[in-house]
Design an enzyme around this catalytic site. Structure first.
Site, short mmCIF file in Angstrom:
data_model
loop_
_atom_site.label_atom_id
_atom_site.label_comp_id
_atom_site.label_asym_id
_atom_site.label_seq_id
_atom_site.Cartn_x
_atom_site.Cartn_y
_atom_site.Cartn_z
CG HIS A 155 8.11 -29.39 0.06
ND1 HIS A 155 8.69 -30.62 -0.21
CD2 HIS A 155 8.81 -28.87 1.10
CE1 HIS A 155 9.69 -30.83 0.64
NE2 HIS A 155 9.79 -29.78 1.44
CE LYS A 179 -12.33 1.11 0.84
NZ LYS A 179 -11.70 2.07 1.73
CD GLU A 220 -3.31 -0.14 2.06
OE1 GLU A 220 -4.38 -0.73 1.94
OE2 GLU A 220 -3.00 0.46 3.10
O1 PA5 Z 1 -3.66 1.21 5.71
C1 PA5 Z 1 -4.79 1.61 5.50
O2 PA5 Z 1 -5.09 2.80 5.58
C2 PA5 Z 1 -5.93 0.66 5.17
O3 PA5 Z 1 -5.52 -0.63 4.96
C3 PA5 Z 1 -6.91 0.65 6.32
O4 PA5 Z 1 -6.25 0.25 7.48
C4 PA5 Z 1 -8.08 -0.29 6.06
O5 PA5 Z 1 -8.68 0.02 4.85
C5 PA5 Z 1 -9.10 -0.18 7.18
O6 PA5 Z 1 -9.55 1.14 7.29
P1 PA5 Z 1 -10.33 1.63 8.55
O7 PA5 Z 1 -9.48 1.49 9.75
O8 PA5 Z 1 -10.66 3.06 8.26
O9 PA5 Z 1 -11.59 0.79 8.67
#
Ligand code: PA5
Length: 443
Positions: free
Chosen positions: A306, A420, A285
């Site tokens: 394996h 989303k 990310e």
């Molecule tokens: O690193 C990030 O920002 C995302 O992976 C969020 O942690 C994830 O989408 C969950 O978001 P939230 O804590 O707002 O529910």
């Protein structure tokens, strides 16, 4: 005190020591940007000094809440996704007995939900909880993420049905934004105990906030030691006394520039499977932007030798690996002698199982290096809270530095919104009418 260590001696071939050294100025500038806030995404640098700035009073408060949940619940369901679950899961799995979802001396089982939208998963969880005294830790920074919101709606209803609304509210703890989001409003209305995710700490950097610390404390582990381990590493990194994070960032970027587009995080200890999942999110990310970024993958060895071993040894030469190697095991188990020796294993008699595992690790590293897979090696003295705290900070700092070498913003994640938008359009969420109309024409 011992600490985690880095070796890049087997990383050369596709890249050279000179290539790695050439990236030192950029890496050091990246580190400076993390501390002076002059780089991209500087609104999200709250994690940089978080370990040293976490007050002991917060940790004590979290421990008190954890003790209360443990006293009243045989099961606690941690609801969250992405950065709101992976860090806690990684640390709990690394420290737990493999065959108990909780420590022998802790009575509370930790389960996770909201990290998927599997109907059977949620049905079976609900079924399992029918005769349990359970509590809920619901974690969402935005307070609006669909997956955890669905799980929370279902489990909150179940808890209220089993206990009544007032009692249920005493067994629910919310970790969310200080003031924004649906979860904050609901927590205020229902009177839940809450903890705040700081505004300037993004989800994937939040394991050392209450997001990770509360579930880890409920599992019975020492959050003071975890944070202290990270704080010591923070100080050493930011003062330049320890250059592990900087050197790792330099090395992986030199390899990337030499055509090594995929990094595989390798463990030889099944307890580290979810550490690999946490690391994949952290790097994926953070770096996968502007059509750039190393693809982060992970394998569990020797299991995956394996299955994926063939590809890694002889497939396309675009990979390098980073091995997590744990020196000391918690337990000692030796292989016995057998008179008949029908399995031919007497050459191992008297050896510890870990000696065999270590030779599998060493043999694999040498074979991979010979086969054109550069190797970075991280040594972890043992799986303890202190060393996991060091490891978390090491990878977080290296990720920030690495993102700046790559010249992207390591702290946003605009790409995760695309699915989303389509999902909401397909589900006809109010406010998405135009998108619904457009998407219907495509399917
Ligand atoms: O690193 C990030 O920002 C995302 O992976 C969020 O942690 C994830 O989408 C969950 O978001 P939230 O804590 O707002 O529910």
């Amino acid at each position: 005190m011992k600490q985690i260590e880095l070796s890049i001696k087997n990383a050369f071939g596709a890249t050279t020591r000179q290539d790695v050294d050439a990236l030192k100025p950029a890496a050091q500038q990246g580190l400076r940007k993390l501390t002076d806030g002059s780089g991209l995404g500087s609104d999200f640098l709250g994690w940089v000094k978080l370990p040293s700035e976490t007050p002991a009073s917060l940790l004590d408060d979290i421990n008190a809440t954890a003790a209360d949940l443990r006293a009243n619940c045989d099961t606690v369901v941690v609801i969250g996704i992405g950065g709101s679950y992976l860090g806690a899961k990684a640390v709990i799995e690394a420290l737990s007995d493999s065959f108990q979802a909780y420590r022998r001396d802790a009575a509370t089982r930790i389960l996770f939900a909201g990290q998927n939208i599997g109907e059977d998963y949620l049905y079976e969880l609900s079924d399992y909880l029918k005769d349990k005294k359970f509590g809920i830790i619901v974690i969402s920074k935005s307070g609006t993420t669909t997956e955890p919101a669905i799980a929370f709606r279902l489990l909150k209803d179940q808890l209220e049905h089993q206990l009544g609304r007032e009692e249920a509210s005493k067994r629910i703890v919310a970790v969310t934004d200080a003031s924004r989001g649906a979860l904050r409003s609901l927590a205020t209305q229902e009177g839940y105990k809450t903890y705040v995710i700081p505004d300037n700490v993004g989800g994937r950097f939040s394991v050392l906030t209450p997001v990770g610390l509360l579930p880890i404390a409920v599992a019975g582990f020492d959050i003071h030691a975890l944070v202290e381990g990270a704080a010591a590493f923070e100080e050493a990194t930011l003062t330049g006394a320890n250059d592990m994070s900087v050197l790792y960032a330099q090395t992986r970027n030199a390899l990337y520039r030499a055509g090594k587009k995929t990094e595989i995080l390798v463990n030889y200890n099944p307890k580290l499977h979810f550490f690999g999942e946490w690391w994949k999110q952290l790097y994926g990310e953070s770096e996968g932007k502007d059509h750039k970024g190393i693809f982060p993958a992970a394998v569990d060895n020797s299991t995956d030798l394996h299955s994926m071993g063939q590809w890694i040894q002889e497939g396309e030469r675009t990979i390098f690996e980073t091995v997590l190697s744990v020196v000391e095991q918690k337990h000692e188990l030796r292989i016995g002698h057998d008179e008949a020796n029908l399995d031919g294993l007497n050459f191992l008699a008297g050896k510890r199982v870990d000696e065999v595992n270590k030779m599998a690790e060493l043999g694999t590293i040498l074979a991979h290096v010979d086969g054109g897979v550069p190797n970075i090696h991280v040594t972890i003295p043992a799986l303890t809270e202190t060393y996991l705290g060091q490891l978390i900070y090491f990878f977080e700092a290296a990720c920030g530095v690495s993102g700046y070498i790559l010249n992207i913003n390591p702290f946003n994640q605009p790409g995760v919104e695309a699915y989303k938008k389509n999902m909401f359009a397909l589900l006809e969420k109010p406010g998405y009418e135009a998108e619904t109309e457009a998407i219907k024409k495509r399917i």
